[in-house]
Design a protein around this motif. Structure first.
Motif, PDB file in Angstrom:
ATOM      1  N   GLU A   3      39.759  46.617  48.050  1.00  0.00           N
ATOM      2  CA  GLU A   3      40.544  46.601  46.813  1.00  0.00           C
ATOM      3  C   GLU A   3      40.137  45.433  45.925  1.00  0.00           C
ATOM      4  OE1 GLU A   3      44.659  46.590  47.766  1.00  0.00           O
ATOM      5  OE2 GLU A   3      44.505  48.367  49.006  1.00  0.00           O
ATOM      6  N   MET A   4      39.802  44.316  46.540  1.00  0.00           N
ATOM      7  CA  MET A   4      39.455  43.131  45.758  1.00  0.00           C
ATOM      8  C   MET A   4      38.171  43.359  44.956  1.00  0.00           C
ATOM      9  SD  MET A   4      40.826  40.476  45.011  1.00  0.00           S
ATOM     10  CE  MET A   4      41.088  38.765  45.129  1.00  0.00           C
ATOM     11  N   GLU A   5      37.228  44.106  45.545  1.00  0.00           N
ATOM     12  CA  GLU A   5      35.986  44.380  44.823  1.00  0.00           C
ATOM     13  C   GLU A   5      36.248  45.240  43.583  1.00  0.00           C
ATOM     14  OE1 GLU A   5      33.034  46.050  47.370  1.00  0.00           O
ATOM     15  OE2 GLU A   5      33.139  44.398  48.796  1.00  0.00           O
ATOM     16  N   SER A   6      37.178  46.190  43.683  1.00  0.00           N
ATOM     17  CA  SER A   6      37.468  47.029  42.519  1.00  0.00           C
ATOM     18  C   SER A   6      38.143  46.201  41.424  1.00  0.00           C
ATOM     19  CB  SER A   6      38.346  48.214  42.911  1.00  0.00           C
ATOM     20  OG  SER A   6      39.630  47.782  43.296  1.00  0.00           O
ATOM     21  N   TYR A   7      39.003  45.238  41.814  1.00  0.00           N
ATOM     22  CA  TYR A   7      39.618  44.367  40.819  1.00  0.00           C
ATOM     23  C   TYR A   7      38.567  43.524  40.110  1.00  0.00           C
ATOM     24  CZ  TYR A   7      43.978  45.424  43.298  1.00  0.00           C
ATOM     25  OH  TYR A   7      45.041  46.045  43.873  1.00  0.00           O
ATOM     26  N   VAL A   8      37.610  43.022  40.861  1.00  0.00           N
ATOM     27  CA  VAL A   8      36.561  42.194  40.268  1.00  0.00           C
ATOM     28  C   VAL A   8      35.695  43.032  39.325  1.00  0.00           C
ATOM     29  CG1 VAL A   8      34.487  40.849  40.787  1.00  0.00           C
ATOM     30  CG2 VAL A   8      36.550  40.542  42.164  1.00  0.00           C
ATOM     31  N   LYS A   9      35.413  44.266  39.705  1.00  0.00           N
ATOM     32  CA  LYS A   9      34.611  45.140  38.839  1.00  0.00           C
ATOM     33  C   LYS A   9      35.337  45.431  37.525  1.00  0.00           C
ATOM     34  CE  LYS A   9      31.757  47.515  42.215  1.00  0.00           C
ATOM     35  NZ  LYS A   9      31.374  48.809  42.793  1.00  0.00           N
ATOM     36  N   LEU A  57      43.392  40.967  27.175  1.00  0.00           N
ATOM     37  CA  LEU A  57      44.719  40.726  27.748  1.00  0.00           C
ATOM     38  C   LEU A  57      45.278  41.971  28.435  1.00  0.00           C
ATOM     39  CD1 LEU A  57      46.358  38.499  25.006  1.00  0.00           C
ATOM     40  CD2 LEU A  57      45.586  37.820  27.274  1.00  0.00           C
ATOM     41  N   MET A  58      45.065  43.139  27.858  1.00  0.00           N
ATOM     42  CA  MET A  58      45.549  44.359  28.498  1.00  0.00           C
ATOM     43  C   MET A  58      44.799  44.641  29.797  1.00  0.00           C
ATOM     44  SD  MET A  58      48.135  45.490  27.010  1.00  0.00           S
ATOM     45  CE  MET A  58      48.267  46.979  27.951  1.00  0.00           C
ATOM     46  N   GLY A  59      43.512  44.366  29.832  1.00  0.00           N
ATOM     47  CA  GLY A  59      42.754  44.549  31.070  1.00  0.00           C
ATOM     48  C   GLY A  59      43.228  43.627  32.172  1.00  0.00           C
ATOM     49  N   VAL A  60      43.471  42.365  31.850  1.00  0.00           N
ATOM     50  CA  VAL A  60      43.967  41.416  32.841  1.00  0.00           C
ATOM     51  C   VAL A  60      45.368  41.828  33.302  1.00  0.00           C
ATOM     52  CG1 VAL A  60      44.687  39.022  33.188  1.00  0.00           C
ATOM     53  CG2 VAL A  60      42.544  39.520  32.041  1.00  0.00           C
ATOM     54  N   PHE A  61      46.213  42.252  32.372  1.00  0.00           N
ATOM     55  CA  PHE A  61      47.560  42.687  32.725  1.00  0.00           C
ATOM     56  C   PHE A  61      47.520  43.895  33.649  1.00  0.00           C
ATOM     57  CE2 PHE A  61      51.133  45.544  31.799  1.00  0.00           C
ATOM     58  CZ  PHE A  61      52.172  44.766  32.256  1.00  0.00           C
ATOM     59  N   LEU A  62      46.671  44.873  33.360  1.00  0.00           N
ATOM     60  CA  LEU A  62      46.608  46.062  34.203  1.00  0.00           C
ATOM     61  C   LEU A  62      46.098  45.745  35.597  1.00  0.00           C
ATOM     62  CD1 LEU A  62      45.339  48.707  31.635  1.00  0.00           C
ATOM     63  CD2 LEU A  62      47.615  48.500  32.623  1.00  0.00           C
ATOM     64  N   VAL A  63      45.116  44.866  35.715  1.00  0.00           N
ATOM     65  CA  VAL A  63      44.615  44.478  37.034  1.00  0.00           C
ATOM     66  C   VAL A  63      45.695  43.728  37.804  1.00  0.00           C
ATOM     67  CG1 VAL A  63      42.975  42.974  38.220  1.00  0.00           C
ATOM     68  CG2 VAL A  63      42.183  44.487  36.422  1.00  0.00           C
ATOM     69  N   ALA A  64      46.406  42.822  37.143  1.00  0.00           N
ATOM     70  CA  ALA A  64      47.464  42.063  37.821  1.00  0.00           C
ATOM     71  C   ALA A  64      48.600  42.973  38.254  1.00  0.00           C
ATOM     72  CB  ALA A  64      47.976  40.967  36.897  1.00  0.00           C
ATOM     73  N   GLU A  66      48.425  46.219  38.883  1.00  0.00           N
ATOM     74  CA  GLU A  66      47.951  47.081  39.962  1.00  0.00           C
ATOM     75  C   GLU A  66      47.930  46.324  41.289  1.00  0.00           C
ATOM     76  OE1 GLU A  66      44.033  49.777  41.116  1.00  0.00           O
ATOM     77  OE2 GLU A  66      44.082  48.644  39.243  1.00  0.00           O
ATOM     78  N   GLU A  67      47.525  45.079  41.250  1.00  0.00           N
ATOM     79  CA  GLU A  67      47.496  44.272  42.464  1.00  0.00           C
ATOM     80  C   GLU A  67      48.908  44.038  42.997  1.00  0.00           C
ATOM     81  OE1 GLU A  67      45.644  40.039  44.018  1.00  0.00           O
ATOM     82  OE2 GLU A  67      45.248  40.722  41.980  1.00  0.00           O
ATOM     83  N   MET A  68      49.852  43.787  42.104  1.00  0.00           N
ATOM     84  CA  MET A  68      51.230  43.574  42.541  1.00  0.00           C
ATOM     85  C   MET A  68      51.826  44.851  43.140  1.00  0.00           C
ATOM     86  SD  MET A  68      51.912  40.462  42.152  1.00  0.00           S
ATOM     87  CE  MET A  68      53.668  40.468  42.399  1.00  0.00           C
ATOM     88  N   VAL A  69      51.527  45.997  42.557  1.00  0.00           N
ATOM     89  CA  VAL A  69      52.052  47.267  43.083  1.00  0.00           C
ATOM     90  C   VAL A  69      51.483  47.553  44.473  1.00  0.00           C
ATOM     91  CG1 VAL A  69      51.975  49.770  42.744  1.00  0.00           C
ATOM     92  CG2 VAL A  69      52.575  48.282  40.854  1.00  0.00           C
ATOM     93  N   THR A  70      50.200  47.307  44.675  1.00  0.00           N
ATOM     94  CA  THR A  70      49.610  47.560  45.986  1.00  0.00           C
ATOM     95  C   THR A  70      50.114  46.568  47.037  1.00  0.00           C
ATOM     96  OG1 THR A  70      47.662  46.263  45.382  1.00  0.00           O
ATOM     97  CG2 THR A  70      47.515  48.635  45.084  1.00  0.00           C
ATOM     98  N   LYS A  71      50.417  45.328  46.643  1.00  0.00           N
ATOM     99  CA  LYS A  71      50.967  44.368  47.598  1.00  0.00           C
ATOM    100  C   LYS A  71      52.395  44.709  47.974  1.00  0.00           C
ATOM    101  CE  LYS A  71      48.111  40.356  46.749  1.00  0.00           C
ATOM    102  NZ  LYS A  71      48.071  38.924  46.427  1.00  0.00           N
ATOM    103  N   ILE A  72      53.163  45.264  47.038  1.00  0.00           N
ATOM    104  CA  ILE A  72      54.543  45.644  47.341  1.00  0.00           C
ATOM    105  C   ILE A  72      54.580  46.839  48.296  1.00  0.00           C
ATOM    106  CG2 ILE A  72      56.622  46.647  46.306  1.00  0.00           C
ATOM    107  CD1 ILE A  72      56.126  44.867  43.878  1.00  0.00           C
ATOM    108  N   LYS A  73      53.637  47.762  48.140  1.00  0.00           N
ATOM    109  CA  LYS A  73      53.603  48.950  48.993  1.00  0.00           C
ATOM    110  C   LYS A  73      53.261  48.619  50.435  1.00  0.00           C
ATOM    111  CE  LYS A  73      52.561  52.413  45.522  1.00  0.00           C
ATOM    112  NZ  LYS A  73      51.591  53.417  45.056  1.00  0.00           N
ATOM    113  N   LYS A  74      52.556  47.524  50.668  1.00  0.00           N
ATOM    114  CA  LYS A  74      52.139  47.177  52.040  1.00  0.00           C
ATOM    115  C   LYS A  74      53.239  46.578  52.838  1.00  0.00           C
ATOM    116  CE  LYS A  74      47.278  46.674  51.228  1.00  0.00           C
ATOM    117  NZ  LYS A  74      46.116  45.816  51.307  1.00  0.00           N
TER     118      LYS A  74
END
Length: 74
Positions: A3-9, A57-64, A66-74
């Motif tokens: 998942e981290m690689e997709s965020y970096v991409k 700013l929208m790209g950074v917001f969407l990545v952040a 998405e990361e928060m949603v995936t961390k909450i699901k775990k």
């Protein structure tokens, strides 16, 4: 691919697209401000620069978010 690689991409894509649009906007603004007598060209340059900031700013917001949603699901 982790998942981290997709965020970096995604962040790299947003960075390069935002930077390219920002450079284009600065060139348009400087051309309109110093070269031509048309104030509309200067406005287009300012709008392009603001668009580049919005894209980044929208790209950074969407990545952040998405990361928060995936961390909450775990």
């Amino acid at each position: 691919m982790s998942e981290m690689e997709s965020y970096v991409k995604i962040l790299n894509a947003v960075k390069y697209i935002g930077g390219t649009v920002l450079i284009i906007g600065i060139v348009i603004f400087l051309y309109g401000f110093f070269v031509t007598d048309y104030s509309s060209v200067t406005g287009i340059g300012i709008g392009t620069v603001m668009g580049a900031a919005f894209i980044f700013l929208m790209g950074v917001f969407l990545v952040a978010s998405e990361e928060m949603v995936t961390k909450i699901k775990k």
